[in-house]
Design a protein around this motif. Sequence first.
Motif, PDB file in Angstrom:
ATOM      1  N   GLU A 273      39.705  40.755  55.481  1.00 32.23           N
ATOM      2  CA  GLU A 273      38.663  40.162  54.656  1.00 32.23           C
ATOM      3  C   GLU A 273      38.535  38.689  55.013  1.00 32.23           C
ATOM      4  O   GLU A 273      39.518  38.015  55.341  1.00 32.23           O
ATOM      5  CB  GLU A 273      38.939  40.349  53.168  1.00 32.23           C
ATOM      6  CG  GLU A 273      40.256  39.806  52.668  1.00 32.23           C
ATOM      7  CD  GLU A 273      40.463  40.040  51.187  1.00 32.23           C
ATOM      8  OE1 GLU A 273      41.106  39.185  50.552  1.00 32.23           O
ATOM      9  OE2 GLU A 273      39.973  41.063  50.664  1.00 32.23           O
ATOM     10  N   ASP A 276      32.648  34.974  52.846  1.00 33.51           N
ATOM     11  CA  ASP A 276      31.288  35.328  53.276  1.00 33.51           C
ATOM     12  C   ASP A 276      30.552  34.160  53.932  1.00 33.51           C
ATOM     13  O   ASP A 276      29.522  34.361  54.576  1.00 33.51           O
ATOM     14  CB  ASP A 276      30.477  35.891  52.111  1.00 33.51           C
ATOM     15  CG  ASP A 276      30.462  34.963  50.899  1.00 33.51           C
ATOM     16  OD1 ASP A 276      30.898  33.798  51.032  1.00 33.51           O
ATOM     17  OD2 ASP A 276      30.018  35.407  49.823  1.00 33.51           O
ATOM     18  N   SER A 308      28.594  41.460  50.691  1.00 29.77           N
ATOM     19  CA  SER A 308      29.712  40.619  50.240  1.00 29.77           C
ATOM     20  C   SER A 308      30.123  41.036  48.844  1.00 29.77           C
ATOM     21  O   SER A 308      29.284  41.342  47.997  1.00 29.77           O
ATOM     22  CB  SER A 308      29.297  39.151  50.256  1.00 29.77           C
ATOM     23  OG  SER A 308      30.271  38.345  49.627  1.00 29.77           O
ATOM     24  N   LYS A 309      31.432  41.055  48.601  1.00 27.47           N
ATOM     25  CA  LYS A 309      31.954  41.404  47.288  1.00 27.47           C
ATOM     26  C   LYS A 309      32.978  40.359  46.875  1.00 27.47           C
ATOM     27  O   LYS A 309      33.953  40.126  47.583  1.00 27.47           O
ATOM     28  CB  LYS A 309      32.596  42.797  47.318  1.00 27.47           C
ATOM     29  CG  LYS A 309      33.069  43.272  45.962  1.00 27.47           C
ATOM     30  CD  LYS A 309      33.623  44.695  46.048  1.00 27.47           C
ATOM     31  CE  LYS A 309      34.077  45.179  44.678  1.00 27.47           C
ATOM     32  NZ  LYS A 309      34.635  46.557  44.741  1.00 27.47           N
ATOM     33  N   ASN A 310      32.722  39.724  45.740  1.00 30.46           N
ATOM     34  CA  ASN A 310      33.607  38.665  45.226  1.00 30.46           C
ATOM     35  C   ASN A 310      33.804  37.551  46.242  1.00 30.46           C
ATOM     36  O   ASN A 310      34.895  36.981  46.369  1.00 30.46           O
ATOM     37  CB  ASN A 310      34.962  39.246  44.818  1.00 30.46           C
ATOM     38  CG  ASN A 310      34.852  40.255  43.697  1.00 30.46           C
ATOM     39  OD1 ASN A 310      34.003  40.127  42.818  1.00 30.46           O
ATOM     40  ND2 ASN A 310      35.702  41.263  43.727  1.00 30.46           N
ATOM     41  N   GLY A 311      32.756  37.261  46.995  1.00 32.81           N
ATOM     42  CA  GLY A 311      32.801  36.144  47.937  1.00 32.81           C
ATOM     43  C   GLY A 311      33.466  36.439  49.260  1.00 32.81           C
ATOM     44  O   GLY A 311      33.688  35.519  50.048  1.00 32.81           O
ATOM     45  N   VAL A 312      33.814  37.690  49.531  1.00 34.14           N
ATOM     46  CA  VAL A 312      34.450  38.027  50.810  1.00 34.14           C
ATOM     47  C   VAL A 312      33.736  39.212  51.455  1.00 34.14           C
ATOM     48  O   VAL A 312      33.078  40.014  50.788  1.00 34.14           O
ATOM     49  CB  VAL A 312      35.955  38.372  50.634  1.00 34.14           C
ATOM     50  CG1 VAL A 312      36.718  37.193  50.084  1.00 34.14           C
ATOM     51  CG2 VAL A 312      36.128  39.582  49.740  1.00 34.14           C
ATOM     52  N   ASN A 314      34.516  42.462  53.998  1.00 35.42           N
ATOM     53  CA  ASN A 314      35.597  43.305  54.521  1.00 35.42           C
ATOM     54  C   ASN A 314      35.230  43.835  55.896  1.00 35.42           C
ATOM     55  O   ASN A 314      34.060  44.126  56.169  1.00 35.42           O
ATOM     56  CB  ASN A 314      35.876  44.475  53.566  1.00 35.42           C
ATOM     57  CG  ASN A 314      36.396  44.010  52.217  1.00 35.42           C
ATOM     58  OD1 ASN A 314      37.380  43.302  52.151  1.00 35.42           O
ATOM     59  ND2 ASN A 314      35.728  44.387  51.146  1.00 35.42           N
TER      60      ASN A 314
END
Length: 416
Positions: A273, A276, A308-312, A314
């Motif tokens: 991860e 973003d 992007s999920k929670n600012g990251v 994968n």
Amino acid sequence: MDREIPKEEIKKRRNKRIIRAAAIVFIIFTCFIIVEKWLGQSVNRSDLIFSTVDRGTIEVSVNASGKVVPIFEEIINSPINSRIIETYKKSGDPVDAGTPILKLDLQSAETDYKKGQDDEQMRISKLQQMKVDQNTKLTDLTMQIRVAQMKLSRMRVEMHSERYLDSIGASTRDNVHQKEMNYNVARIELEQQKKQLINERLSCAAEYKVQKLDLDMFIKSLGEIRRTLEDAKIRAPRKAILTYINNQIGSQITQGQQVAVISDLSHFKITGEIADSYGDRISVGGKAIVKIGNKTINGIISSVTPLSKNGVINFTVQLKDDKNSVLRSGLNTDIYVINSVKSDVMRIANSAYYTGPGVYDLFVANSNGEIVKRKVKLGEAGFDYVEVLSGLKPGDKVVVSDMNDYKDKNKLKLKN
């Protein structure tokens, strides 16, 4: 003969010795302080790591975090609501394809399936009976049409005979008119019967199709139940290692609940991860270097999540050496994602001192056996090297080891 030394003389001599001893102690202590202070301004050369500034290529990278996971991992869920009756394996056991893992209570599901089989036979019988009834009805209509055709032929002959008799004066016009009317009525009734037969055939075909479709859907659903029963006999889908099993005998489980996990622990990949904000620097097919302890393994980015999920973001790294002995499931790793290459730039070795582009205070060796602090501007970095923008020149020897203990010093002597 000897004279007795006066007490005053003895006392004076003792005081001199005490003063002399105190002076010696003071001098030794002062020297110790001076030496200690001098030693504090020096450092052992062997304790330092030097990097010589040179010119070359830097593969610019961004850092990401990752975790080692099996290249293949499959979660086995319960296909039905049931309870665990027995387990045949335990975590860590190797399994082959088709190996029984655990047993579920299938009595209720099997009873429902047998009822479904009986219902299937009843539906098939009803469909066959309906087909027989339809054929009988269509056959009756066909026979009625044939009879009506025979009657119509007879009426046509009678109509022509009556016309002939009327032409020779042996009959009346009313009789001819009656024969013609009877013939036309019979003809219309025959046409009506033919249309009725056509409509009846269409209706029977449609009704049979609906019932047949309903039967096929029921058979298909029964097949799903049969496959569910087979799946409920929990078996390993392939050769792997059983990494988890619910071994609580008698416990109730719901449909879709995890009961086992199998993994291929001979091959691994990395799930990573990255912030973003670096999303534009990572793409499928890009080069990546994975660091585990002091070991590095090259890899290729095989997939990137589009959102992007929670600012990251994968992503997954496929390793070139996915069987390396340092790989262990669950290990945390550092990932260096290569996104560009800079050629013919000044560079020094990358190490823990580097935290990003900016100005650094680095110690540089001089010809006097000293290391002197110098302002150095650094640019982007790769896994091996950091770009030098200013403050150094090729050939300079720079300390790249941890110097936090000497951050308040501007100059240190080197001890061999």
